[in-house]
Design a protein around this motif. Structure first.
Motif, PDB file in Angstrom:
ATOM      1  N   THR A 175       0.715  -1.319   0.044  1.00 45.88           N
ATOM      2  CA  THR A 175      -0.002  -0.061  -0.008  1.00 45.88           C
ATOM      3  C   THR A 175       0.997   1.149  -0.091  1.00 45.88           C
ATOM      4  O   THR A 175       1.976   1.332   0.614  1.00 45.88           O
ATOM      5  CB  THR A 175      -0.889   0.096   1.304  1.00 45.88           C
ATOM      6  N   GLN A 176       0.361   2.188  -0.501  1.00 45.51           N
ATOM      7  CA  GLN A 176       1.000   3.662  -0.344  1.00 45.51           C
ATOM      8  C   GLN A 176       0.463   4.014   1.274  1.00 45.51           C
ATOM      9  O   GLN A 176      -0.484   3.422   1.814  1.00 45.51           O
ATOM     10  CB  GLN A 176       0.088   4.579  -1.349  1.00 45.51           C
ATOM     11  N   LEU A 177       1.272   4.710   1.732  1.00 46.68           N
ATOM     12  CA  LEU A 177       0.537   5.316   3.298  1.00 46.68           C
ATOM     13  C   LEU A 177      -0.608   5.849   3.046  1.00 46.68           C
ATOM     14  O   LEU A 177      -1.326   5.513   3.940  1.00 46.68           O
ATOM     15  CB  LEU A 177       1.736   6.363   3.628  1.00 46.68           C
ATOM     16  N   GLU A 178      -1.139   6.626   2.181  1.00 50.44           N
ATOM     17  CA  GLU A 178      -2.573   7.166   2.397  1.00 50.44           C
ATOM     18  C   GLU A 178      -3.444   6.053   2.251  1.00 50.44           C
ATOM     19  O   GLU A 178      -4.449   6.108   2.760  1.00 50.44           O
ATOM     20  CB  GLU A 178      -2.633   8.135   0.925  1.00 50.44           C
ATOM     21  N   GLN A 179      -3.236   5.028   1.542  1.00 55.28           N
ATOM     22  CA  GLN A 179      -3.899   3.748   1.514  1.00 55.28           C
ATOM     23  C   GLN A 179      -3.999   3.040   2.765  1.00 55.28           C
ATOM     24  O   GLN A 179      -4.938   2.694   3.368  1.00 55.28           O
ATOM     25  CB  GLN A 179      -3.576   2.717   0.513  1.00 55.28           C
ATOM     26  N   ALA A 180      -2.960   3.119   3.321  1.00 60.38           N
ATOM     27  CA  ALA A 180      -2.796   2.411   4.629  1.00 60.38           C
ATOM     28  C   ALA A 180      -3.620   3.192   5.587  1.00 60.38           C
ATOM     29  O   ALA A 180      -4.303   2.392   6.771  1.00 60.38           O
ATOM     30  CB  ALA A 180      -1.341   2.258   5.177  1.00 60.38           C
ATOM     31  N   VAL A 181      -3.556   4.277   5.811  1.00 58.89           N
ATOM     32  CA  VAL A 181      -4.425   5.197   6.693  1.00 58.89           C
ATOM     33  C   VAL A 181      -5.925   4.717   6.538  1.00 58.89           C
ATOM     34  O   VAL A 181      -6.542   4.687   7.433  1.00 58.89           O
ATOM     35  CB  VAL A 181      -4.198   6.474   6.420  1.00 58.89           C
ATOM     36  N   SER A 182      -6.222   4.972   5.173  1.00 58.80           N
ATOM     37  CA  SER A 182      -7.545   4.666   4.770  1.00 58.80           C
ATOM     38  C   SER A 182      -8.195   3.112   5.355  1.00 58.80           C
ATOM     39  O   SER A 182      -9.142   3.019   6.082  1.00 58.80           O
ATOM     40  CB  SER A 182      -8.142   4.835   3.464  1.00 58.80           C
ATOM     41  N   LEU A 183      -7.222   2.272   5.128  1.00 54.68           N
ATOM     42  CA  LEU A 183      -7.615   0.773   5.777  1.00 54.68           C
ATOM     43  C   LEU A 183      -7.506   0.667   7.279  1.00 54.68           C
ATOM     44  O   LEU A 183      -8.366   0.021   7.704  1.00 54.68           O
ATOM     45  CB  LEU A 183      -6.539  -0.022   5.056  1.00 54.68           C
ATOM     46  N   ILE A 184      -6.754   1.411   7.728  1.00 58.38           N
ATOM     47  CA  ILE A 184      -6.760   1.552   9.250  1.00 58.38           C
ATOM     48  C   ILE A 184      -8.191   2.176   9.762  1.00 58.38           C
ATOM     49  O   ILE A 184      -8.757   1.590  10.891  1.00 58.38           O
ATOM     50  CB  ILE A 184      -5.577   2.286   9.925  1.00 58.38           C
ATOM     51  N   ALA A 185      -8.423   3.057   9.065  1.00 58.64           N
ATOM     52  CA  ALA A 185      -9.876   3.551   9.427  1.00 58.64           C
ATOM     53  C   ALA A 185     -11.069   2.837   9.214  1.00 58.64           C
ATOM     54  O   ALA A 185     -12.157   2.787   9.992  1.00 58.64           O
ATOM     55  CB  ALA A 185     -10.004   4.757   8.585  1.00 58.64           C
ATOM     56  N   ALA A 186     -10.809   1.637   8.487  1.00 56.26           N
ATOM     57  CA  ALA A 186     -12.115   0.549   8.140  1.00 56.26           C
ATOM     58  C   ALA A 186     -12.147  -0.267   9.048  1.00 56.26           C
ATOM     59  O   ALA A 186     -12.722  -1.079   9.139  1.00 56.26           O
ATOM     60  CB  ALA A 186     -11.752   0.213   6.540  1.00 56.26           C
ATOM     61  N   CYS A 187     -10.834  -0.542   9.665  1.00 54.78           N
ATOM     62  CA  CYS A 187     -10.866  -1.528  10.762  1.00 54.78           C
ATOM     63  C   CYS A 187     -11.569  -1.609  12.110  1.00 54.78           C
ATOM     64  O   CYS A 187     -11.742  -0.171  12.522  1.00 54.78           O
ATOM     65  CB  CYS A 187      -9.420  -1.753  11.354  1.00 54.78           C
ATOM     66  N   LYS A 188     -12.058  -2.498  12.561  1.00 55.11           N
ATOM     67  CA  LYS A 188     -12.808  -2.514  13.769  1.00 55.11           C
ATOM     68  C   LYS A 188     -11.894  -2.069  14.995  1.00 55.11           C
ATOM     69  O   LYS A 188     -12.402  -1.552  15.975  1.00 55.11           O
ATOM     70  CB  LYS A 188     -13.723  -3.651  14.145  1.00 55.11           C
ATOM     71  N   ALA A 189     -10.753  -2.552  15.078  1.00 47.49           N
ATOM     72  CA  ALA A 189      -9.573  -2.630  16.128  1.00 47.49           C
ATOM     73  C   ALA A 189      -8.237  -2.718  15.387  1.00 47.49           C
ATOM     74  O   ALA A 189      -8.344  -3.398  14.285  1.00 47.49           O
ATOM     75  CB  ALA A 189      -9.981  -3.328  17.112  1.00 47.49           C
ATOM     76  N   ILE A 190      -7.179  -2.481  16.225  1.00 43.22           N
ATOM     77  CA  ILE A 190      -5.821  -2.661  15.689  1.00 43.22           C
ATOM     78  C   ILE A 190      -5.056  -3.121  16.801  1.00 43.22           C
ATOM     79  O   ILE A 190      -5.263  -2.650  18.051  1.00 43.22           O
ATOM     80  CB  ILE A 190      -5.239  -1.144  15.321  1.00 43.22           C
ATOM     81  N   VAL A 191      -4.514  -4.105  16.332  1.00 48.02           N
ATOM     82  CA  VAL A 191      -3.119  -4.615  17.331  1.00 48.02           C
ATOM     83  C   VAL A 191      -1.967  -4.227  16.726  1.00 48.02           C
ATOM     84  O   VAL A 191      -1.626  -4.585  15.638  1.00 48.02           O
ATOM     85  CB  VAL A 191      -3.241  -6.005  17.433  1.00 48.02           C
TER      86      VAL A 191
END
Length: 349
Positions: free
Chosen positions: A248-264
């Protein structure tokens, strides 16, 4: 008012610097804030509404290039900045605003920058224990802020703006269906495996989450690609895990993190991105300490089994993992994550 910020060169530091921009805007809503930073930072700066313009820094991290810095400074003179705030502590980082002839040049003393900075601050690290406090303090006159206790509370934490169409586009690009809740893993960390939770622990946790009908996406840089592959290889349900590290590009990674229910996540730049996106997150710390750069979010849980900062670049285990991270068991992380998700859902409901 026009302000030039000489920004940091790391994802986490760049994220925390947003607290300064938000504070400057709160003090003066008409303040026009431009940030000079590496080109990759645009992906983050464009999602910070306080920033007027991201100016690409053409020089690499650590590159001195005096003549080039002089040229960049001269090119900024016509912008007529009222103030420059220099966030890195290096001597060279203070050269461009000096060459730009910005009348007020603010920053911590760092590498003996007398003359280059004319609004210079002497840092008492005990008085400002958090990086965010050191950044925000530079928004105020130096005779007004002598310690973190002098800063108006609460501090304005980083907060990225991501539009729903950006999230939809990122999911579509990587063909990720939202038929199951997405849990993001950020298993990378700068300076090697000593700051990483072991891949086999991530794999065990992933299988537990898949059994709860979740889907796992792994995010990170090219350097984290192999870690992601090792996680999937050690999983029983590897078909429910997508390794996007380095894809991913960083911008895409940011958007995918925003799509997640949670992050580890490990202690990493993406941890700070997740915090700024208000995602529930569990942050796993080993030798590095959350006492200086914690995740700035009310939806973050930190797991750490030791105290104090330890300057460790290589752990004792065969893979280079630090024992304190090995000792954080997947069951513990799973329980913490489930309780966190339930708490966040309850508060949102």
């Amino acid at each position: 008012m026009k302000t030039l910020i000489i920004g940091p060169s790391w994802v986490g530091d760049m994220m925390m610097s947003q607290s300064l921009y938000r504070t400057l805007k709160q003090l003066d809503s008409n303040n026009q804030i431009d940030v000079l930073a590496p080109a990759w930072c645009r992906a983050l700066l464009n999602k910070m509404p306080e920033v007027n313009q991201a100016i690409a820094m053409p020089l690499g991290h650590g590159e001195f290039a005096l003549a080039k810095r002089h040229e960049i400074g001269k090119s900024l003179r016509d912008s007529h900045y009222d103030q420059a705030i220099v966030l890195p502590n290096s001597f060279k980082s203070a050269l461009i605003p000096f060459f730009a002839k910005v009348s007020k040049r603010t920053g911590w003393k760092g590498e003996m920058r007398y003359g280059l900075l004319n609004d210079i601050r002497k840092l008492d690290k005990q008085a400002f224990p958090l990086m965010i406090e050191r950044y925000v303090a530079l928004a105020y006159p130096k005779d007004q802020i002598h310690s973190a206790s002098d800063l108006p509370q609460p501090l304005l934490w980083p907060k990225l703006n991501v539009e729903q169409d950006e999230i939809t586009q990122a999911l579509s690009t990587f063909t990720i269906a939202q038929d199951k809740p997405l849990i993001g893993f950020c298993p990378g960390a700068e300076f090697g495996p000593a700051k990483r939770w072991p891949d086999y622990h991530y794999a065990a946790l992933a299988d537990m989450l898949v059994q709860q009908h979740a889907k796992i996406i792994i995010l990170g840089s090219v350097k984290d690609r192999n870690v992601g592959e090792q996680i999937i290889a050690k999983m029983t349900h590897g078909d429910q895990c997508i390794n996007l590290a380095g894809q991913t590009q960083l911008e895409q990674a940011v958007s995918l993190i925003a799509a997640c229910k949670a992050i580890v996540t490990n202690d990493s730049g993406l941890m700070h991105v997740a915090a700024a996106l208000d995602r529930p997150l569990v942050a796993l710390y080993g030798p590095s300490s959350p006492d200086f750069t914690p995740p700035l979010s009310n939806k973050a849980e930190v797991i750490r089994l030791i105290t104090g900062y330890q300057r460790v670049r290589q752990g004792d285990a065969e893979q280079g993992y630090h024992q304190s991270l090995i000792d954080i068991k997947p069951d513990n992380v799973f329980e913490t994550l489930m309780k966190l998700i339930m708490r966040c859902e309850k508060s949102n409901g």
